[in-house]
Motif scaffolding. Structure first.
Motif, PDB file in Angstrom:
ATOM      1  N   LYS A   1     -11.161  -5.740  -4.288  1.00 42.29           N
ATOM      2  CA  LYS A   1     -12.013  -6.602  -3.446  1.00 42.29           C
ATOM      3  C   LYS A   1     -12.252  -5.984  -2.068  1.00 42.29           C
ATOM      4  O   LYS A   1     -13.211  -6.320  -1.387  1.00 42.29           O
ATOM      5  CB  LYS A   1     -11.351  -7.975  -3.291  1.00 42.29           C
ATOM      6  CG  LYS A   1     -11.390  -8.768  -4.593  1.00 42.29           C
ATOM      7  CD  LYS A   1     -10.787 -10.134  -4.398  1.00 42.29           C
ATOM      8  CE  LYS A   1     -10.648 -10.828  -5.754  1.00 42.29           C
ATOM      9  NZ  LYS A   1      -9.474 -11.656  -5.839  1.00 42.29           N
ATOM     10  N   GLY A   2     -11.356  -5.109  -1.644  1.00 41.31           N
ATOM     11  CA  GLY A   2     -11.499  -4.460  -0.337  1.00 41.31           C
ATOM     12  C   GLY A   2     -11.995  -3.041  -0.497  1.00 41.31           C
ATOM     13  O   GLY A   2     -12.491  -2.665  -1.570  1.00 41.31           O
TER      14      GLY A   2
ATOM     15  N   GLY B   1      -1.116   3.077  -7.098  1.00 43.77           N
ATOM     16  CA  GLY B   1      -2.388   2.622  -6.538  1.00 43.77           C
ATOM     17  C   GLY B   1      -3.579   3.308  -7.168  1.00 43.77           C
ATOM     18  O   GLY B   1      -4.728   2.935  -6.907  1.00 43.77           O
TER      19      GLY B   1
ATOM     20  N   GLN C   1     -12.630   0.754  -1.266  1.00 39.01           N
ATOM     21  CA  GLN C   1     -12.200   1.624  -2.375  1.00 39.01           C
ATOM     22  C   GLN C   1     -12.168   3.094  -1.949  1.00 39.01           C
ATOM     23  O   GLN C   1     -11.843   3.963  -2.741  1.00 39.01           O
ATOM     24  CB  GLN C   1     -13.127   1.446  -3.585  1.00 39.01           C
ATOM     25  CG  GLN C   1     -13.002   0.072  -4.240  1.00 39.01           C
ATOM     26  CD  GLN C   1     -11.565  -0.244  -4.670  1.00 39.01           C
ATOM     27  OE1 GLN C   1     -11.034   0.392  -5.563  1.00 39.01           O
ATOM     28  NE2 GLN C   1     -10.927  -1.205  -3.998  1.00 39.01           N
TER      29      GLN C   1
ATOM     30  N   SER D   1      -6.790  -4.525  -5.449  1.00 46.21           N
ATOM     31  CA  SER D   1      -7.455  -5.576  -6.215  1.00 46.21           C
ATOM     32  C   SER D   1      -8.927  -5.249  -6.473  1.00 46.21           C
ATOM     33  O   SER D   1      -9.582  -5.868  -7.294  1.00 46.21           O
ATOM     34  CB  SER D   1      -7.375  -6.896  -5.439  1.00 46.21           C
ATOM     35  OG  SER D   1      -8.143  -6.770  -4.256  1.00 46.21           O
TER      36      SER D   1
ATOM     37  N   CYS E   1      -1.961   4.445   1.018  1.00 46.47           N
ATOM     38  CA  CYS E   1      -2.325   4.417   2.439  1.00 46.47           C
ATOM     39  C   CYS E   1      -2.359   5.851   2.947  1.00 46.47           C
ATOM     40  O   CYS E   1      -1.632   6.707   2.456  1.00 46.47           O
ATOM     41  CB  CYS E   1      -1.352   3.577   3.253  1.00 46.47           C
ATOM     42  SG  CYS E   1       0.328   4.122   3.154  1.00 46.47           S
TER      43      CYS E   1
ATOM     44  N   PHE F   1       0.846  -1.205   0.000  1.00 45.32           N
ATOM     45  CA  PHE F   1       0.000   0.000   0.000  1.00 45.32           C
ATOM     46  C   PHE F   1       0.881   1.255   0.000  1.00 45.32           C
ATOM     47  O   PHE F   1       0.640   2.206  -0.721  1.00 45.32           O
ATOM     48  CB  PHE F   1      -0.922   0.004   1.228  1.00 45.32           C
ATOM     49  CG  PHE F   1      -1.855  -1.165   1.272  1.00 45.32           C
ATOM     50  CD1 PHE F   1      -3.036  -1.141   0.541  1.00 45.32           C
ATOM     51  CD2 PHE F   1      -1.561  -2.290   2.033  1.00 45.32           C
ATOM     52  CE1 PHE F   1      -3.905  -2.223   0.567  1.00 45.32           C
ATOM     53  CE2 PHE F   1      -2.420  -3.373   2.059  1.00 45.32           C
ATOM     54  CZ  PHE F   1      -3.601  -3.347   1.323  1.00 45.32           C
TER      55      PHE F   1
ATOM     56  N   CYS G   1      -6.055   4.499   6.812  1.00 43.49           N
ATOM     57  CA  CYS G   1      -6.875   3.818   5.805  1.00 43.49           C
ATOM     58  C   CYS G   1      -6.002   3.372   4.644  1.00 43.49           C
ATOM     59  O   CYS G   1      -4.975   3.978   4.373  1.00 43.49           O
ATOM     60  CB  CYS G   1      -7.928   4.770   5.248  1.00 43.49           C
ATOM     61  SG  CYS G   1      -8.961   5.521   6.512  1.00 43.49           S
ATOM     62  N   ARG G   2      -6.448   2.339   3.972  1.00 40.53           N
ATOM     63  CA  ARG G   2      -5.750   1.936   2.751  1.00 40.53           C
ATOM     64  C   ARG G   2      -6.760   1.413   1.744  1.00 40.53           C
ATOM     65  O   ARG G   2      -7.751   0.789   2.101  1.00 40.53           O
ATOM     66  CB  ARG G   2      -4.660   0.911   3.059  1.00 40.53           C
ATOM     67  CG  ARG G   2      -5.120  -0.249   3.886  1.00 40.53           C
ATOM     68  CD  ARG G   2      -3.929  -0.989   4.460  1.00 40.53           C
ATOM     69  NE  ARG G   2      -4.309  -2.360   4.765  1.00 40.53           N
ATOM     70  CZ  ARG G   2      -3.469  -3.269   5.211  1.00 40.53           C
ATOM     71  NH1 ARG G   2      -2.204  -2.975   5.407  1.00 40.53           N
ATOM     72  NH2 ARG G   2      -3.880  -4.494   5.469  1.00 40.53           N
ATOM     73  N   ILE G   3      -6.454   1.709   0.497  1.00 40.57           N
ATOM     74  CA  ILE G   3      -7.362   1.337  -0.593  1.00 40.57           C
ATOM     75  C   ILE G   3      -6.917  -0.009  -1.147  1.00 40.57           C
ATOM     76  O   ILE G   3      -5.721  -0.226  -1.367  1.00 40.57           O
ATOM     77  CB  ILE G   3      -7.321   2.402  -1.713  1.00 40.57           C
ATOM     78  CG1 ILE G   3      -7.658   3.789  -1.165  1.00 40.57           C
ATOM     79  CG2 ILE G   3      -8.245   2.024  -2.876  1.00 40.57           C
ATOM     80  CD1 ILE G   3      -9.027   3.918  -0.562  1.00 40.57           C
ATOM     81  N   SER G   4      -7.868  -0.868  -1.393  1.00 38.05           N
ATOM     82  CA  SER G   4      -7.520  -2.190  -1.908  1.00 38.05           C
ATOM     83  C   SER G   4      -7.235  -2.108  -3.409  1.00 38.05           C
ATOM     84  O   SER G   4      -8.115  -1.730  -4.191  1.00 38.05           O
ATOM     85  CB  SER G   4      -8.696  -3.146  -1.641  1.00 38.05           C
ATOM     86  OG  SER G   4      -8.639  -4.213  -2.559  1.00 38.05           O
TER      87      SER G   4
END
Ligand code: SF4
Ligand code: MSK
Length: 672
Positions: free
Chosen positions: A89-90, A607, A92, A87, A73, A67, A82-85
């Motif tokens: 799947k987590g 990212g 956004q 993939s 992140c 991240f 916070c962190r953005i997935s």
């Protein structure tokens, strides 16, 4: 298509019998850590002794946070982190609702602000030193370059008339200091940029007002819940970066020239082999020459030289690491022991009595390394204290005495030396290519100008100019990207201008001597180098001296024949092994000045596709320059060469024009 050649070989001969011993003692294969034999040699030795270096710690961190590497992140408030997935799947969005592009842009903006702050605080200290020199000429600081003082005075609107140099310097220093706290108007040095460029900045509302103001505003905009448009953040990033390049860094460079002299070409030597077995070795490291200039003076003090002899030393050897090294090299020809990744290794030679540091790029690991030897680690700046170091409080008012005290301390430490192991590698170099020196080299004292450079670009002997700058990074093989990229560029007739640790890397490879033109440069570039008497790679100084490149590019535009703006020039910028926030600030002020700029290693932006698309594509239509990232130096060279060829095509100079030798008849026709 560009022909990319095989990597340089043979530039570095490994030191005698080093590697086999290290491997036999259980060391891993350190050869691949660096292109530089002296580094590999010292690394083997440190492995044997069980001493940890930056490469070991980089290895320990090799499973890095994805991240963080991608820039997605955020810990700007405590609803997070916070962190953005990536993939999908987590999550956004961050808890506050921030998208990936906003998070990446805010992080990028803060890197620009931090880098700009570092360069600019350096500039502020130089302005204070000039103020002191003007008010107290007995302080040890004096005004060395009156010509430059008057030139800078004109830019800042300071009257010259028949005033004394101290009176002019006082006003120049005050005006420079005002640029930091200015709330409205424009940072004065932007008037040196081509008018078209100034117009673009004004139209976009990004002409920097005050240096501190733009940095503070970037911190404000990127705090939770303020600027939520990645484009808007990056535009203010441009304003902040311009406040660095055309503000803080330019103040540092121009005022240092006034105080310590404008560099002109001189000989020097580089690499760990410059450390002496018989002298007291004092290594200065960091960025600000305000103290190191005094150390240069003090190292010639007769009493101190006598003291050194009384302790069994042959003399005093002042050498440098990183940008302080570049500063004392450019003005005094003093040797450079290495670039950023060599700081621990210099201590590990056991030959350094004192490592004297000021600010920036100083590894917190140094006290531990120094403890393994007799080396004293000396801090000097109130801004940069290190537990375990001796602190010699430096102030401009007492600089010379502090410098003498530091040297005396190093001399007294000389008898404590134990085993010394200095690699043999060192290389000759020519450095000191300030903007003024380049003008002089090209045209002489009375006719000096960039006309011959532009002419040679137009006739195709030189295809273009590339600024290759920046740090070292243990994520990639030390020095390799710098050296391979520059080798490729000069082979393709691109004149390279360098600063910082990149210049040190290429100096070690032997590119900074005139003979390199015959050995490595393309036919056209070699011919120009031979005629003018310059190497194909010009060392212009430290990181703040990237501002010299901005002035040189502006001069190229003003001379004519290559378009009306920096963005039309066949030029590019690169930082192949960057690591510092300062590099991001530099990269962004190059982009904001209209230059295509490629970074190696990677960029913490991946990212967000939206953000990448903005800085790698859309930004060109806004600023004329844009970012690119390419870790492979061969591919990076190909990108730069293609870019330069495209610019040549747009200018209508893509075909090399052969030189015409006019006879009398043709001349008469011309005169009609
Ligand atoms: Fe998370 Fe938003 Fe706070 Fe950042 S500012 S930590 S994205 S809630
Ligand atoms: S010293 S900022 S590692 S170039 Fe200017 Fe080198 Fe980068 Fe520090």
């Amino acid at each position: 298509m560009v022909q990319v050649r095989k990597p340089l070989d043979g530039a570095y001969a490994p030191s005698a019998a080093p590697l086999a011993e290290g491997l036999a003692a259980g060391g891993n294969n350190m050869r691949e850590k660096s292109l530089d034999g002296s580094v590999n040699y010292m690394l083997d030795k440190t492995v044997q002794k069980g001493i940890e270096t930056v490469w070991d710690r980089s290895e320990q961190h090799k499973r890095r946070c994805g991240f963080g590497e991608a820039g997605i992140c955020c810990r700007h408030c405590y609803m997070g982190p916070c962190r953005i997935s990536p993939s999908g799947k987590g999550p956004q969005r961050g808890v506050c609702g921030a998208t990936a592009e906003v998070i990446v842009a805010r992080n990028f903006g803060r890197m620009i602000a931090a880098g700009a702050a570092a360069h600019s605080d350096h500039g502020r200290d130089v302005a204070s030193a000039l103020l002191l020199a003007a008010q107290h000429p007995e302080s040890g600081y004096s005004i060395k370059d009156v010509f430059k003082l008057k030139k800078v005075a004109q830019v800042l609107g300071v009257p010259i008339d028949d005033r004394s140099k101290e009176e002019i310097a006082l006003d120049v220093a005050k005006k420079a200091l005002e640029s930091f706290g200015r709330q409205e108007g424009e940072v004065p040095f932007i008037s040196l940029a081509p008018e078209t460029r100034q117009g673009i900045w004004r139209q976009l509302g990004i002409a920097p007002r005050g240096i501190d103001r733009e940095i503070v505003e970037m911190m404000h905009r990127t705090t939770m819940g303020v600027d939520q448009d990645h484009r808007n953040i990056i535009l203010h990033g441009a304003r902040t970066a311009l406040a660095d390049g055309w503000g803080g860094s330019m103040i540092a460079t121009e005022l240092q020239d006034i105080l310590f002299g404008t560099p002109s070409p001189l000989r020097g030597q580089v690499n760990l082999g410059v450390l002496s077995e018989t002298d007291v070795n004092i290594v200065v490291h960091g960025h600000e020459p305000v103290l190191s200039e005094m150390l240069v003076v003090a190292s010639n003090d007769k009493e101190l030289l006598e003291l050194a002899k009384s302790k069994g030393a042959a003399g005093i050897n002042l050498a440098g690491i990183c940008c302080t090294a570049n500063e004392i090299l450019l003005r005094h020809g003093l040797p450079i022991a290495g670039n950023i990744l060599q700081q621990e290794l210099a201590v590990n030679t056991g030959a350094v009595e004192s490592m004297v540091v000021d600010v920036q790029c100083i590894m917190p690991s140094l006290p531990e390394i120094c403890k393994c030897h007799h080396t004293h680690l000396v801090t000097t700046s109130p801004k940069g204290r290190i537990p375990g170091a001796e602190h010699f409080a430096f102030s401009e008012e007492t600089a010379l005495q502090t410098a003498k005290d530091i040297i005396k301390d190093a001399i007294m430490n000389f008898p404590n030396r134990e085993k010394v192991d200095i690699p043999r590698e060192k290389m000759d170099l020519i450095a000191g290519f300030s903007h003024e020196a380049i003008v002089y080299m090209l045209g002489g004292r009375f006719r000096g100008s960039y006309v011959p450079l532009n002419d040679n670009i137009i006739n195709g002997r030189i295809k273009g100019v590339a600024g290759v700058v920046g740090c070292g990074n243990p994520k990639v093989t030390h020095d390799q990207s710098h050296v391979n990229l520059v080798e490729e560029l000069i082979a393709n007739d691109i004149l390279v201008v360098q600063t910082g640790c990149s210049a040190i890397a290429c100096a070690k490879a032997g590119f900074l001597i005139p003979e390199a033109a015959e050995k490595y440069a393309g036919k056209g570039l070699a011919e120009v180098c031979r005629t003018v008497g310059i190497p194909p790679v010009l060392h212009s100084g430290s990181c703040v001296d990237n501002s010299r490149i901005l002035i040189a590019l502006s001069e190229m535009v003003k001379i004519g024949g290559l378009g009306k703006d920096i963005s039309e020039l066949p030029v590019a910028g690169a930082a192949p092994e960057w690591m510092s926030e300062k590099a991001i600030a530099i990269g962004h002020y190059f982009v904001a000045s209209g230059v295509f700029t490629v970074f190696g290693v990677g960029l913490p932006v991946h990212g967000s596709e939206v953000f990448c698309n903005y800085i790698f594509n859309e930004l060109e239509s806004v600023l004329g320059g844009m970012w690119a990232v390419e870790p492979d130096p061969g591919k990076m060279a190909a990108m730069i060469i293609d870019h330069i060829n495209n610019k040549r095509k747009k200018l209508g100079i893509e075909k090399a024009k052969e030189r015409i030798l006019y006879d009398m008849e043709m001349r008469r026709e011309l005169e009609v």
